[in-house]
Write an enzyme that holds these catalytic residues in place. Structure first.
Site, PDB file in Angstrom:
ATOM      1  N   HIS A  95     -16.018  85.491 125.665  1.00  0.00           N
ATOM      2  CA  HIS A  95     -16.202  84.755 126.918  1.00  0.00           C
ATOM      3  C   HIS A  95     -17.630  84.954 127.403  1.00  0.00           C
ATOM      4  CE1 HIS A  95     -15.531  88.892 128.190  1.00  0.00           C
ATOM      5  NE2 HIS A  95     -16.365  88.583 129.167  1.00  0.00           N
ATOM      6  N   HIS A 111     -24.898  85.910 128.122  1.00  0.00           N
ATOM      7  CA  HIS A 111     -24.661  86.414 126.768  1.00  0.00           C
ATOM      8  C   HIS A 111     -23.165  86.498 126.506  1.00  0.00           C
ATOM      9  CE1 HIS A 111     -24.214  90.036 129.241  1.00  0.00           C
ATOM     10  NE2 HIS A 111     -23.416  90.478 128.282  1.00  0.00           N
TER      11      HIS A 111
HETATM   12  P1  2AM Z   1     -20.386  91.795 129.000  1.00  0.00           P
HETATM   13  O1  2AM Z   1     -20.508  90.582 129.894  1.00  0.00           O
HETATM   14  O2  2AM Z   1     -21.674  92.417 128.640  1.00  0.00           O
HETATM   15  O3  2AM Z   1     -19.545  91.484 127.804  1.00  0.00           O
HETATM   16  C1  2AM Z   1     -15.345  92.411 131.530  1.00  0.00           C
HETATM   17  O4  2AM Z   1     -15.624  93.775 131.553  1.00  0.00           O
HETATM   18  C2  2AM Z   1     -16.593  91.609 131.357  1.00  0.00           C
HETATM   19  O5  2AM Z   1     -17.510  91.825 132.423  1.00  0.00           O
HETATM   20  C3  2AM Z   1     -17.339  91.928 130.088  1.00  0.00           C
HETATM   21  O6  2AM Z   1     -17.749  90.717 129.554  1.00  0.00           O
HETATM   22  C4  2AM Z   1     -18.484  92.784 130.570  1.00  0.00           C
HETATM   23  O7  2AM Z   1     -19.609  92.918 129.817  1.00  0.00           O
HETATM   24  C5  2AM Z   1     -18.792  92.140 131.891  1.00  0.00           C
HETATM   25  N1  2AM Z   1     -19.556  93.006 132.770  1.00  0.00           N
HETATM   26  C6  2AM Z   1     -20.662  92.672 133.457  1.00  0.00           C
HETATM   27  N2  2AM Z   1     -21.090  93.688 134.202  1.00  0.00           N
HETATM   28  C7  2AM Z   1     -20.269  94.714 133.980  1.00  0.00           C
HETATM   29  C8  2AM Z   1     -20.199  96.057 134.458  1.00  0.00           C
HETATM   30  N3  2AM Z   1     -21.074  96.555 135.346  1.00  0.00           N
HETATM   31  N4  2AM Z   1     -19.200  96.837 133.979  1.00  0.00           N
HETATM   32  C9  2AM Z   1     -18.295  96.353 133.098  1.00  0.00           C
HETATM   33  N5  2AM Z   1     -18.295  95.098 132.630  1.00  0.00           N
HETATM   34  C10 2AM Z   1     -19.281  94.287 133.060  1.00  0.00           C
END
Ligand code: 2AM
Length: 167
Positions: free
Chosen positions: A40, A117
């Site tokens: 996603h 991303h």
């Molecule tokens: P990502 O976007 O780098 O993949 C669920 O955890 C989603 O939220 C994931 O896609 C995750 O990382 C994103 N995300 C963005 N900020 C985050 C944070 N501070 N902690 C955990 N997940 C985060």
């Protein structure tokens, strides 16, 4: 509940991303590969939220028209490897609208700059090799509120609601 707001991906996008994951695996890369159904694009990360309803209300305030996104390039944040997206003003604007709607209702979220991303591998081993992604694009016609739960065999993401693009 641990919540985030994301764009869910088309089958074509997922196929291209899984293809890249497989290619990396074949080249010896190891790590926690994002399951196909979990791929996603996050627009805003809220973290622990006691009640989803105010977030659903905020999401309902977001108005946008459908637009295209396309895969472009790969990159990493340390040992987190991701697939990138072709620069898109519409995508930037949508992320801004989502975050603005949350802020308007005083719903806390991670204010880190939006850096579009799609996470492919966490805790990846070695160095990111040069790899061509298979071309893939999709029309963004909805934004989803997702709940994240730790399952026995990895994360489980459940859609709690969505706002559709206006045509
Ligand atoms: P990502 O976007 O780098 O993949 C669920 O955890 C989603 O939220 C994931 O896609 C995750 O990382 C994103 N995300 C963005 N900020 C985050 C944070 N501070 N902690 C955990 N997940 C985060």
């Amino acid at each position: 509940m641990r919540l985030f707001i994301a764009i869910r991906l088309s089958d074509e996008m997922r196929d291209a991303l899984v293809h890249a994951q497989n290619e990396l695996y074949d080249r010896g890369v190891r790590g926690r590969f994002t399951a196909e159904e979990n791929l996603h694009l996050t627009l805003a990360f809220l973290g622990e939220v006691p009640d989803a309803q105010p977030v659903l209300d905020a999401l309902a305030d977001v108005s946008f028209t459908p637009f295209e996104i396309a895969l472009e390039g790969m990159g990493c944040f340390g040992d987190l490897w991701w697939a990138g997206l072709k620069e898109s003003e519409a995508l930037e604007l949508l992320a801004r609208k989502v975050r603005h709607a949350l802020a308007e209702r005083e719903i806390p979220f991670d204010r880190k700059r939006f850096s579009p991303h799609i996470t492919l591998i966490r805790n990846a081993s070695g160095k990111l090799p040069g790899l061509q992604l298979r071309p893939a694009s999709m029309t963004v016609s909805a934004v989803s509120l997702m709940r994240s739960d730790r399952g026995k065999h990895g994360m489980i993401y459940t859609e709690l609601g969505a706002v559709e693009a206006r045509r």
